[in-house]
Design a protein around this motif. Structure first.
Motif, PDB file in Angstrom:
ATOM      1  N   VAL A   1       0.850  -1.196   0.000  1.00 18.34           N
ATOM      2  CA  VAL A   1       0.000   0.000   0.000  1.00 18.34           C
ATOM      3  C   VAL A   1       0.886   1.246   0.000  1.00 18.34           C
ATOM      4  O   VAL A   1       1.794   1.367   0.832  1.00 18.34           O
ATOM      5  CB  VAL A   1      -0.953   0.027   1.218  1.00 18.34           C
ATOM      6  CG1 VAL A   1      -1.834   1.268   1.172  1.00 18.34           C
ATOM      7  CG2 VAL A   1      -1.805  -1.235   1.253  1.00 18.34           C
ATOM      8  N   TYR A   2       0.605   2.155  -0.934  1.00 17.67           N
ATOM      9  CA  TYR A   2       1.328   3.425  -1.027  1.00 17.67           C
ATOM     10  C   TYR A   2       0.363   4.586  -0.778  1.00 17.67           C
ATOM     11  O   TYR A   2      -0.779   4.571  -1.265  1.00 17.67           O
ATOM     12  CB  TYR A   2       1.941   3.618  -2.413  1.00 17.67           C
ATOM     13  CG  TYR A   2       3.055   2.658  -2.778  1.00 17.67           C
ATOM     14  CD1 TYR A   2       4.357   2.879  -2.349  1.00 17.67           C
ATOM     15  CD2 TYR A   2       2.795   1.545  -3.578  1.00 17.67           C
ATOM     16  CE1 TYR A   2       5.378   2.006  -2.707  1.00 17.67           C
ATOM     17  CE2 TYR A   2       3.810   0.675  -3.947  1.00 17.67           C
ATOM     18  CZ  TYR A   2       5.095   0.916  -3.507  1.00 17.67           C
ATOM     19  OH  TYR A   2       6.105   0.050  -3.860  1.00 17.67           O
ATOM     20  N   ALA A   3       0.823   5.570  -0.050  1.00 15.35           N
ATOM     21  CA  ALA A   3       0.148   6.864   0.014  1.00 15.35           C
ATOM     22  C   ALA A   3       0.849   7.763  -0.988  1.00 15.35           C
ATOM     23  O   ALA A   3       2.063   7.985  -0.881  1.00 15.35           O
ATOM     24  CB  ALA A   3       0.220   7.453   1.413  1.00 15.35           C
TER      25      ALA A   3
ATOM     26  N   LEU B   1       4.721   6.956  -0.697  1.00 23.74           N
ATOM     27  CA  LEU B   1       5.222   6.482   0.585  1.00 23.74           C
ATOM     28  C   LEU B   1       4.700   5.066   0.830  1.00 23.74           C
ATOM     29  O   LEU B   1       3.493   4.851   0.913  1.00 23.74           O
ATOM     30  CB  LEU B   1       4.770   7.406   1.711  1.00 23.74           C
ATOM     31  CG  LEU B   1       5.017   6.912   3.140  1.00 23.74           C
ATOM     32  CD1 LEU B   1       6.514   6.760   3.422  1.00 23.74           C
ATOM     33  CD2 LEU B   1       4.380   7.848   4.159  1.00 23.74           C
ATOM     34  N   SER B   2       5.632   4.113   0.948  1.00 21.86           N
ATOM     35  CA  SER B   2       5.240   2.736   1.238  1.00 21.86           C
ATOM     36  C   SER B   2       4.883   2.614   2.712  1.00 21.86           C
ATOM     37  O   SER B   2       5.682   2.980   3.583  1.00 21.86           O
ATOM     38  CB  SER B   2       6.389   1.768   0.900  1.00 21.86           C
ATOM     39  OG  SER B   2       6.120   0.481   1.414  1.00 21.86           O
TER      40      SER B   2
ATOM     41  N   ASN C   1      -3.334  12.571   4.552  1.00 27.20           N
ATOM     42  CA  ASN C   1      -2.495  11.792   3.644  1.00 27.20           C
ATOM     43  C   ASN C   1      -1.062  11.784   4.173  1.00 27.20           C
ATOM     44  O   ASN C   1      -0.417  12.838   4.238  1.00 27.20           O
ATOM     45  CB  ASN C   1      -2.532  12.387   2.240  1.00 27.20           C
ATOM     46  CG  ASN C   1      -1.915  11.467   1.210  1.00 27.20           C
ATOM     47  OD1 ASN C   1      -1.188  10.526   1.539  1.00 27.20           O
ATOM     48  ND2 ASN C   1      -2.203  11.718  -0.062  1.00 27.20           N
ATOM     49  N   PRO C   2      -0.510  10.618   4.538  1.00 24.29           N
ATOM     50  CA  PRO C   2       0.845  10.582   5.113  1.00 24.29           C
ATOM     51  C   PRO C   2       1.909  11.197   4.213  1.00 24.29           C
ATOM     52  O   PRO C   2       2.845  11.834   4.700  1.00 24.29           O
ATOM     53  CB  PRO C   2       1.090   9.085   5.322  1.00 24.29           C
ATOM     54  CG  PRO C   2      -0.271   8.495   5.473  1.00 24.29           C
ATOM     55  CD  PRO C   2      -1.150   9.290   4.566  1.00 24.29           C
ATOM     56  N   VAL C   3       1.782  11.029   2.890  1.00 24.51           N
ATOM     57  CA  VAL C   3       2.824  11.548   2.008  1.00 24.51           C
ATOM     58  C   VAL C   3       2.849  13.076   2.010  1.00 24.51           C
ATOM     59  O   VAL C   3       3.883  13.692   1.732  1.00 24.51           O
ATOM     60  CB  VAL C   3       2.638  10.997   0.575  1.00 24.51           C
ATOM     61  CG1 VAL C   3       1.524  11.721  -0.161  1.00 24.51           C
ATOM     62  CG2 VAL C   3       3.938  11.075  -0.199  1.00 24.51           C
ATOM     63  N   GLU C   4       1.721  13.710   2.337  1.00 24.14           N
ATOM     64  CA  GLU C   4       1.711  15.166   2.428  1.00 24.14           C
ATOM     65  C   GLU C   4       2.607  15.649   3.563  1.00 24.14           C
ATOM     66  O   GLU C   4       3.244  16.702   3.476  1.00 24.14           O
ATOM     67  CB  GLU C   4       0.277  15.667   2.653  1.00 24.14           C
ATOM     68  CG  GLU C   4      -0.669  15.417   1.490  1.00 24.14           C
ATOM     69  CD  GLU C   4      -0.391  16.335   0.317  1.00 24.14           C
ATOM     70  OE1 GLU C   4       0.230  17.406   0.522  1.00 24.14           O
ATOM     71  OE2 GLU C   4      -0.797  15.987  -0.801  1.00 24.14           O
ATOM     72  N   HIS C   5       2.683  14.887   4.641  1.00 23.24           N
ATOM     73  CA  HIS C   5       3.545  15.265   5.765  1.00 23.24           C
ATOM     74  C   HIS C   5       5.011  15.051   5.423  1.00 23.24           C
ATOM     75  O   HIS C   5       5.881  15.780   5.921  1.00 23.24           O
ATOM     76  CB  HIS C   5       3.139  14.465   7.008  1.00 23.24           C
ATOM     77  CG  HIS C   5       1.766  14.798   7.500  1.00 23.24           C
ATOM     78  ND1 HIS C   5       1.523  15.829   8.381  1.00 23.24           N
ATOM     79  CD2 HIS C   5       0.547  14.251   7.214  1.00 23.24           C
ATOM     80  CE1 HIS C   5       0.218  15.899   8.632  1.00 23.24           C
ATOM     81  NE2 HIS C   5      -0.390  14.951   7.936  1.00 23.24           N
TER      82      HIS C   5
END
Length: 367
Positions: free
Chosen positions: A192-194, A234-235, A312-316
């Motif tokens: 799963v990727y974000a 982001l994995s 969204n984790p990738v935004e951080h």
């Protein structure tokens, strides 16, 4: 209708001034380099806060009683904003002295409240008046005043959680569903990727030029900007980010190319990508490719709720990388973009939908 009656004030009204406002008004009244009208208004408000009558105040500041009454009515309506006033004269601003920076920061960091400065006060025209009052100087471009906010660690940007279109109940419901969905897929062995896109800009720094003899030095700014967009994934398993440069603008075609590359570089057979609700993420040209027998059949998309990038984790990850390079001026665009990519590539980020860093909003000027 009489202007003053609209605010519900009479000729003997006493205005309320907080201790913080009193301290600022006293400083403005004492500064001889302030515009005379600023000093008069500050003095009138201070007198009124002590219960001095309108007639006496009018004599002290040498203005008509009606004028003083209008000043006090404006104070009730807009507080500190009513004291500062535009005026003639334009001087190019040199860099503020240390003491001026500290005084400006002291004023700007004051939180908005019903008894203090209204949130709407902190726009560029208002900050221009503050700088003019404190240092008797003016910048020629609005971006210079935005830069002053950055020096103070502040921002004009409206924090994402307070978007006017955001439905918190709908966001909560959707995120509960998405979190459950992602957890189930991870338990089944899916990768799963974000994912998300980010755009960086590089702008040359301000420099001074040598003017002809007898003329004042004026700052010259290179306003040409170079931008570069990236697609990040982001994995949630390895906690590492795959970062792909995007050629040109962010759009459906560039997203398809990035997802095809992500699919090729992922060994796990089944892949899920969690995307935001950008319009091009819902385009038929993209969604059709996830069908069986299509180029992106291994990828299952999961969409986040609208106006909720903070979930969204990738935004951080993006925010952490941007903050890391924000105060470092690189000579070339390549160095700026390379620093951003190097920060992300050399780290793991322990973020998922249940463990996200808190958002700092105390310095954002919103109500």
């Amino acid at each position: 209708m009489d202007f003053l009656c609209r605010f519900g004030h009479d000729w003997s009204m006493q205005v309320e001034v907080t201790p913080e406002e009193t301290a600022v008004l006293i400083r403005w009244r004492k500064r001889s380099d302030n515009h005379v009208l600023v000093r008069m208004k500050a003095e009138a408000i201070l007198y009124a806060s002590e219960g001095v009558g309108i007639g006496i105040i009018a004599k002290m500041v040498e203005r008509a009683e009606r004028t003083v009454q209008e000043w006090l009515a404006e104070w009730w309506a807009t507080r500190m904003c009513s004291v500062l006033t535009g005026h003639a004269g334009n001087q190019d601003a040199a860099e503020p002295a240390r003491a001026q920076k500290e005084e400006l920061k002291t004023i700007l960091v004051r939180p908005s409240s019903p008894a203090g400065v209204r949130a709407e006060f902190w726009d560029v025209p208002a900050i221009r008046d503050v700088v003019k009052t404190l240092s008797d100087a003016e910048h020629q471009s609005d971006s210079s005043y935005r830069l002053l906010l950055r020096f103070c660690g502040l921002s004009f940007k409206l924090p994402d959680p307070f978007d006017g279109h955001r439905d918190e109940k709908a966001v909560t419901r959707r995120m509960a569903w998405a979190t459950t969905q992602v957890k189930a897929l991870l338990d089944q062995g899916w990768e799963v990727y974000a994912v998300g896109e980010v755009r960086l800009e590089h702008e040359a720094w301000t420099r001074r030029v040598q003017p002809p003899k007898g003329q004042r030095t004026r700052p010259s700014v290179d306003r040409r900007r170079t931008s570069q967009s990236f697609f990040g994934a982001l994995s949630l398993t390895s906690k590492k980010v795959k970062l792909y440069p995007i050629e040109g603008n962010r759009n459906t075609w560039q997203t398809i190319l990035a997802l095809e590359r992500l699919q090729r570089e992922t060994e796990t057979e089944k892949i899920a990508v969690v995307l935001d609700n950008a319009r091009f993420h819902h385009a038929k040209a993209l969604t059709a490719l996830h069908e069986p027998g299509q180029p992106l059949e291994r990828i299952m998309p999961i969409h986040l709720p609208p106006y909720a990038p903070d979930h969204n984790p990738v935004e951080h990850v993006r925010n952490a990388a941007k903050n890391n390079i924000a105060n470092i001026q690189h000579e070339t665009p390549e160095e700026t973009f390379g620093a951003f990519a190097s920060y992300i590539a050399g780290r793991t980020f322990d973020y998922d939908f249940e463990h996200l860093p808190p958002r700092e909003t105390r310095n954002d000027f919103v109500s």
